[in-house]
Design an enzyme around this catalytic site. Structure first.
Site, PDB file in Angstrom:
ATOM      1  CG  LEU A 345       6.437   2.648  10.420  1.00 49.37           C
ATOM      2  CD1 LEU A 345       5.470   3.593  11.096  1.00 49.37           C
ATOM      3  CD2 LEU A 345       6.551   1.358  11.213  1.00 49.37           C
ATOM      4  N   GLY A 349       0.702   6.767  -1.061  1.00 45.99           N
ATOM      5  CA  GLY A 349       0.499   7.295  -2.402  1.00 45.99           C
ATOM      6  C   GLY A 349       1.492   8.385  -2.748  1.00 45.99           C
ATOM      7  CG  ASP A 465      -7.655   5.546  -0.792  1.00 48.29           C
ATOM      8  OD1 ASP A 465      -8.217   4.564  -1.322  1.00 48.29           O
ATOM      9  OD2 ASP A 465      -6.429   5.732  -0.855  1.00 48.29           O
TER      10      ASP A 465
END
Ligand SMILES: *[C@@H]1O[C@H](CO)[C@@H](O)[C@H](O)[C@H]1NC(C)=O
Ligand SMILES: *[C@@H]1O[C@H](CO)[C@@H](O)[C@H](O)[C@H]1NC(C)=O
Ligand SMILES: *[C@@H]1O[C@H](CO)[C@@H](O)[C@H](O)[C@H]1NC(C)=O
Length: 653
Positions: A345, A349, A465
């Protein structure tokens, strides 16, 4: 959603050998015990196994009979908690005295410890007294002491709590690690005339300490009705702890009879042997027939239990490793066709994300696989597991469980069929974009999810994030915030100290870049950029015709200064509602204000978005002020609406 809760199986194991009298009962091991079990609780190797190592599960056990008049009661029990990792664990267990057994049935796993849910927490109608042994500890919880014992009344916020341990005869305090895998004895004594409750702990086979660990007064007559049930509740989150009670004695009106240590030691040996055997490599499928018997009803429920077992560790530690009834490594290999590229998919990170279809339930899941070579990545994933396992919100991606294979961690999430918002906004199918109504709903949803992380949950979670690619779309195109790998927990009211800068350029606030310290305000900054990104359909940093990078915030401010902020709205959004779009753009700019104290709190953001509070009227020039700017204070004073907002804000941070 949680099979264990749906699959509540109540059963009574009717005693043949143990009789009860008005002076209570004593169990030295639980074979032939008259207990009422529910959830995943069972009797195994003569021990009462409250949780069996499956994640997200609840187990409870009650003495099968109600006590019609308890006054000065006393209880003692010996427990063992086995955790898969010595530095991480589930949520512990609690001794409970309650009006009914039903009131506990809505209990959720994880931090609710199987006793409460979000609605009933703290409600006097719970009529519940508990002594909790709270064990969730992890490297990420360093500042929170979660190896503690608490006295709870109708709530999980203890009226009195203390680090687990005991006072030695010479008055020294000695800490006990609840999840050590070693047996520990607990005493709870209540005196009806003085309303004093004492709680003590000691390592197994040591004397009851003279000085109790906890001693407080609570008028249980006003908390509990005259008829009560006594028992235990326990829960696991994503960690697969096994909670066991080895022996238990209770007296409703007087001192509990002593336990028979010779008998208990035999049970403890059996359990140890059991634990080691369960480390053998052969996967086994065991059908455990659970016989349900009550005075009037006989019910037979067969529960299929899949146990995936691992080699015994030389250390002989009570340790379980990868493999739960829900996700084994093999399950996940099968679900993702052997982690084939076809199922890929995306890449994050620190690992790849695969789509998976669980073979048994046909449920779609997303499986995130952490790169084994990164130690930092592993640490962050464990943080993610610990945090995500606690959080439940409709705008957060739900972690379903995990599996560990060698040095690799696999995290299993709800599958989000519509991918990430990033792809919708900027991907190759960007022509089939989502309309304004949908985008505005996504913004409101993510704001509400972020508010939960910042304000509503018991600890402050800084996401660190926030960006469009971390917002996933469910089957109703509602936005859900994911990827908490970078999140760190810290207590309300304290600052997070970080050692390295994390985040994504374009979403990083000036003070975060300068000082490297993530706060709620740096999250709000990123959320502001995110709002602009959604409304404008532009990336946070884009390169203009002359090859220079342009910040989205500057671009929107320029549009505003040149007369119409609405000119910056995504051209594809013909249906946008002017007032809503203007609100989103201005609020986005306010959130990404260079001065942290000028940014609203997430609670206020939600209130602005649902129109509960009007956004203060400010001019584009307000956005250019810096804290060093001598006009800053004056400007605020001159603009009452902003000043009001900001005073309200500073308290919230
Ligand atoms: C108790 O504490 C005292 C003073 O800190 C110390 O001298 C003594 O050795 C301790 N006793 C035990 C049994 O650890
Ligand atoms: C609780 O502990 C205190 C101090 O040791 C003792 O005086 C009291 O009698 C205890 N109460 C009960 C109910 O055990
Ligand atoms: C304890 O609570 C009961 C019931 O609410 C009340 O009747 C009694 O007076 C209370 N006792 C004390 C000492 O407060």
């Amino acid at each position: 959603m949680l099979p264990h809760l749906l699959l509540l199986c109540l059963h009574f194991l009717i005693s043949t050998s143990t009789a009860y009298a008005d002076d209570g009962f004593t169990y030295d091991g639980f074979s032939g015990s008259m207990l009422r079990l529910d959830g995943v609780a069972s009797i195994s190797s003569r021990a009462l196994m409250l949780t069996d190592g499956a994640p997200q599960s609840v187990g409870r056990a009650f003495f099968g009979r109600r006590f019609d008049s308890i006054s000065s009661f006393s209880t003692t029990f010996v427990f063992v908690i086995t955790a898969p990792y010595s530095d991480l664990s589930g949520h512990g267990l609690a001794f409970t005295v309650s009006a009914t057994t039903d009131s506990l049935l809505d209990g959720l796993p994880s931090q609710y410890m199987g006793m409460f849910n979000q609605q009933n927490l703290g409600n006097p109608t719970n009529q519940l007294f508990a002594v909790e042994l709270d064990t969730i500890i992890s490297p990420e919880f360093k500042d929170v002491d979660n190896n503690h014992v608490g006295i709870d009344v109708n709530s999980l916020v203890s009226i009195r709590s203390q680090v687990a341990g005991y006072y030695t005869p010479d008055g020294n305090f000695s800490i006990l690690t609840l999840i050590s895998g070693e047996p520990i004895q607990v005493w709870v004594d209540y005196d009806d005339s003085s309303h004093r409750v004492n709680v003590s702990l000691a390592p197994y086979l040591q004397h009851k300490p003279q000085r109790p660990l906890l001693s407080t007064t609570v008028n249980l007559t006003s908390v509990l009705p005259s008829s009560v049930y006594v028992g235990f509740a326990s829960a696991t989150g994503v960690m697969r702890s096994i909670h066991r009670i080895i022996g238990w004695s209770f007296n409703p009106n007087g001192e509990a009879k002593p336990l028979n240590y010779a008998a208990l030691s035999e049970v403890i040996q059996d359990v140890r042997r059991d634990n080691q055997r369960s480390h053998s490599r052969i996967p086994m499928k065991i059908l455990i027939p659970v016989v349900t018997l009550s005075v009037f009803v006989t019910l037979v429920i067969i529960v299929a239990l899949y146990v995936y077992m691992k080699k015994a560790r030389e250390s002989g530690e009570w340790e379980i490793d990868s493999g739960s009834s829900s996700f084994t490594y093999k399950d996940l290999v099968a679900a993702t066709s052997g982690f084939s590229d076809r199922m890929l998919l995306g890449k994050g990170g620190f690992g790849k994300v695969y789509k998976g279809v669980l073979q048994t339930s046909k449920q779609n899941v997303a499986v995130k696989r952490v790169s084994p070579e990164s130690k930092q990545g592993m640490k962050e994933f464990i943080a993610e597991i610990t945090i995500l396992g606690h959080l439940r919100h409709r705008n957060l991606v739900q972690l379903l469980g995990y599996s560990r294979h060698k040095s690799e961690l696999l995290l299993v999430y709800d599958y989000m069929p519509n991918g990430s918002l990033d792809r919708v906004l900027h991907g190759q199918y960007r022509q089939q974009t989502v309309d304004w109504v949908c985008r505005f709903n996504i913004i409101k949803g993510i704001a509400s999810g972020l508010c939960y992380l910042h304000e509503d949950w018991e600890k402050v979670v800084i996401h660190r994030d926030i960006k469009a690619s971390n917002v996933l779309l469910d089957n109703e195109m509602k936005g859900r915030l994911g990827d908490f790998g970078l999140a760190r927990l810290h207590n309300h009211g304290t600052d997070a100290h970080t050692t390295h800068l994390a985040g994504t350029w374009g979403y990083i606030s000036p003070e975060l870049a300068r000082l490297g310290r993530a706060t709620k305000a740096t999250d709000v900054f990123a959320f502001g950029v995110f709002m602009l990104e959604v409304a404008c359909g532009r990336r946070p940093i884009e390169v203009n015709g002359s090859g220079e990078p342009v910040l989205l915030t500057d671009w929107v401010t320029d549009a505003w200064e040149s007369g119409s902020i609405l000119k910056s709205v995504d051209q594809r959004l013909e249906d946008h509602v002017r007032e809503e779009a203007e609100l989103v753009l201005k609020l986005g700019l306010l959130c990404s204000h260079p001065v942290p104290s000028a940014r609203p709190s997430t609670r206020l953001i939600v209130q602005y978005l649902v129109n509960d509070v009007l956004l203060p009227d400010f001019q584009p020039s307000f956005l250019n002020l810096t804290s060093r700017h001598e006009d800053f204070d004056q400007h605020i004073l001159a603009s009452p609406s902003v000043a009001t907002t900001m005073t309200g804000l500073s308290g919230g941070r």
